[in-house]
Design a protein around this motif. Structure first.
Motif, PDB file in Angstrom:
ATOM      1  N   LEU A 276       0.689  -1.922  -0.023  1.00 26.45           N
ATOM      2  CA  LEU A 276       0.355   0.610  -0.047  1.00 26.45           C
ATOM      3  C   LEU A 276       1.063   1.069   0.156  1.00 26.45           C
ATOM      4  O   LEU A 276       1.699   1.149   0.632  1.00 26.45           O
ATOM      5  N   GLY A 277       0.441   2.380   0.200  1.00 32.36           N
ATOM      6  CA  GLY A 277       0.468   3.387  -0.299  1.00 32.36           C
ATOM      7  C   GLY A 277      -0.419   5.190   0.082  1.00 32.36           C
ATOM      8  O   GLY A 277      -0.845   4.914  -0.311  1.00 32.36           O
ATOM      9  N   PHE A 278       1.037   5.672   0.428  1.00 25.58           N
ATOM     10  CA  PHE A 278      -0.081   7.002   0.673  1.00 25.58           C
ATOM     11  C   PHE A 278       0.558   8.525   0.934  1.00 25.58           C
ATOM     12  O   PHE A 278       1.766   8.298   0.147  1.00 25.58           O
ATOM     13  N   GLN A 279       0.292   9.349  -0.371  1.00 30.61           N
ATOM     14  CA  GLN A 279       0.782  10.495  -0.650  1.00 30.61           C
ATOM     15  C   GLN A 279      -0.423  11.523   0.433  1.00 30.61           C
ATOM     16  O   GLN A 279      -1.215  11.717  -0.269  1.00 30.61           O
ATOM     17  N   ASP A 280       0.125  12.543   0.200  1.00 30.32           N
ATOM     18  CA  ASP A 280      -0.561  13.805   1.046  1.00 30.32           C
ATOM     19  C   ASP A 280       0.331  15.159  -0.398  1.00 30.32           C
ATOM     20  O   ASP A 280       1.242  15.455  -1.047  1.00 30.32           O
ATOM     21  N   TYR A 281      -1.487  15.557  -1.257  1.00 30.04           N
ATOM     22  CA  TYR A 281      -0.577  16.023  -2.185  1.00 30.04           C
ATOM     23  C   TYR A 281      -1.371  17.807  -2.092  1.00 30.04           C
ATOM     24  O   TYR A 281      -1.759  18.183  -3.244  1.00 30.04           O
ATOM     25  N   SER A 282      -1.974  18.316  -1.201  1.00 28.56           N
ATOM     26  CA  SER A 282      -2.248  18.833  -0.900  1.00 28.56           C
ATOM     27  C   SER A 282      -1.120  20.408  -0.978  1.00 28.56           C
ATOM     28  O   SER A 282       0.272  20.325  -0.728  1.00 28.56           O
ATOM     29  N   PHE A 283      -1.431  21.470  -1.629  1.00 27.04           N
ATOM     30  CA  PHE A 283      -0.970  22.725  -2.306  1.00 27.04           C
ATOM     31  C   PHE A 283      -0.136  23.205  -0.736  1.00 27.04           C
ATOM     32  O   PHE A 283       1.232  23.688  -0.882  1.00 27.04           O
ATOM     33  N   THR A 284      -0.754  23.306   0.347  1.00 29.81           N
ATOM     34  CA  THR A 284       0.310  23.961   1.282  1.00 29.81           C
ATOM     35  C   THR A 284       0.825  22.430   2.166  1.00 29.81           C
ATOM     36  O   THR A 284      -0.147  21.994   2.641  1.00 29.81           O
ATOM     37  N   PRO A 285       2.085  22.578   2.898  1.00 26.84           N
ATOM     38  CA  PRO A 285       2.966  21.660   3.771  1.00 26.84           C
ATOM     39  C   PRO A 285       1.720  21.588   4.996  1.00 26.84           C
ATOM     40  O   PRO A 285       1.283  22.232   5.553  1.00 26.84           O
ATOM     41  N   GLY A 286       2.338  20.192   5.834  1.00 31.91           N
ATOM     42  CA  GLY A 286       1.088  20.274   6.772  1.00 31.91           C
ATOM     43  C   GLY A 286       0.063  19.724   7.413  1.00 31.91           C
ATOM     44  O   GLY A 286      -0.403  19.424   8.244  1.00 31.91           O
TER      45      GLY A 286
END
Length: 406
Positions: A276-286
């Protein structure tokens, strides 16, 4: 002579057919009287049963039906770890509907969804439901209240099993394909609508769940290659909040293998393994505790006439899944330890699973699931019981009635 044989298809990871089938009581086994003469007796008997079921399920243009879905749930989570709280879910959900077929391949359903938790005198939810299902060949297009939760056939780290109790309705659009080898479910759930000057964000989720069988039709081996994907997005441009957008993806690749046995007590062995994988592609970090993460999920199951016994191993490295099960997260979802992190999470779960047939329309499911947190050295457990009832009654065919004055 009477012979006990298995009918139907096995599900990925847990067998949740009692929660998703149109016949909750027709689960793993069916007694079929076989003609001892000829090598094709078994095949002919299964064919006759399949033809009988198709005849029972046949519909005509103009049919008006009454449908009732009833679900009673009890799940006690005796958890004392810092990742997920211990709590009890206990209540009932009812969804009576009228069903109309303008044409044979279009099913229109409208009704009301009622949800009451035990110990609470108020109803948890009263919501209208509507679903349009267009069936064309092996494909279905569904609009309105889509086939939700366990119908997507996700593994638990990708999609929380408890959503069947806590998030029972999904609204949007869905396409399902059920072929001889390929299963595919594409869906969008519009979770929260935003309006001008709203003080909240819009929320939308969606995904893709597929499985392709590579084993031959006549083999005792059933081998399939699944791929699963989910995405969530919180945002919008017409609210009054100064809050960053959130976008996150999860995906899972794996292999599912099942070998059918001939013993009277042990029916099959099954293995399911996933990366499995997870990615945070939000423009603002954190926006999430971690930017990237991964997981390894291994399951071995022994299917017996008494119960299914499953052993699951989870190893998550900075893994976050907004829609996934609480137990598999590397960041706490608890009330008392919200800042706790377990970046290299490891747990072992033992599951005892049994479905009891009451009738074709009703079943009772019992589950006990002790788990061991390898990092904390902590033993927790949960146990549950679920009642599922689903049935349609034909009220008549209004399409054949002539209007007054005609």
């Amino acid at each position: 002579m009477a012979l006990l044989i298995r009918v139907g298809e096995a599900r990925a990871q847990l067998d949740n057919r009692a929660f998703t089938s149109n016949r909750p009581g027709q689960l793993k086994y069916s007694y079929i009287l076989l003609n001892p003469d000829g090598p094709d007796a078994k095949e002919d008997s299964l064919k006759r049963e399949s033809q009988q079921r198709r005849q029972e399920d046949s519909v005509s243009a103009g049919d008006l039906r009454l449908s009732l879905n009833a679900f009673i749930f009890f799940k006690d989570n005796e958890y004392f770890n810092k990742i997920v709280d211990g709590y009890t879910l206990y209540g009932t959900q009812l969804n009576p509907q009228l069903v109309y077929y303008p044409v044979k391949n279009l099913r229109l359903e409208g009704g009301v969804f009622l949800w009451k938790d035990f110990g609470n005198p108020q109803l948890k939810a009263v919501r209208p439901t509507f679903r349009a299902t267009w069936t064309h060949g092996k494909q279905q297009t569904i609009l309105g209240n889509i086939r939700a939760n366990l119908h997507h056939n996700y593994i638990e780290p990708m999609f929380n099993f408890e959503r069947v109790m806590l998030n029972p309705l999904e609204e949007g659009i869905q396409t399902i394909y059920r072929g001889k080898r390929l299963f595919l479910d594409q869906w969008v759930d519009w979770q929260r609508q935003q309006y001008r000057y709203s003080n909240y964000q819009e929320e939308v989720a969606g995904g893709l769940s597929t499985s392709y069988r590579i084993s031959p039709d006549d083999s005792r081996w059933t081998v399939a290659l699944p791929f699963q994907f989910t995405a969530i997005h919180h945002g919008g441009q017409i609210d009054t909040l100064d809050k960053p957008l959130q976008t996150a993806f999860n995906e899972a690749f794996g292999v599912e293998a099942r070998y059918q046995l001939q013993g009277p007590n042990v029916q099959a062995v099954r293995f399911n393994g996933y990366v499995l994988g997870f990615q945070d592609y939000s423009f603002t970090p954190g926006q999430f505790p971690y930017k990237y993460g991964r997981g390894l999920y291994l399951n071995g199951t022994l299917e017996t006439r008494f119960a299914d016994v499953m052993v699951s191993y989870w190893q998550g490295s900075r893994f976050i899944s907004p829609l996934g099960g609480d137990l598999f997260q590397s960041a706490s979802r608890t009330v008392s330890n919200p800042d706790f992190r377990d970046p290299q999470r490891q747990i072992v779960i033992v599951r005892l699973l049994r479905d009891f047939r009451i009738s074709d329309a009703a079943s009772l499911t019992a589950r006990a699931e002790p788990l061991f947190d390898l990092n904390a050295g902590l033993l927790d457990y949960s146990f549950a019981m679920y009642f599922n009832f689903r049935q349609d009654w034909l009220l008549g065919n209004i399409g054949k009635r002539a209007r007054v004055g005609q």
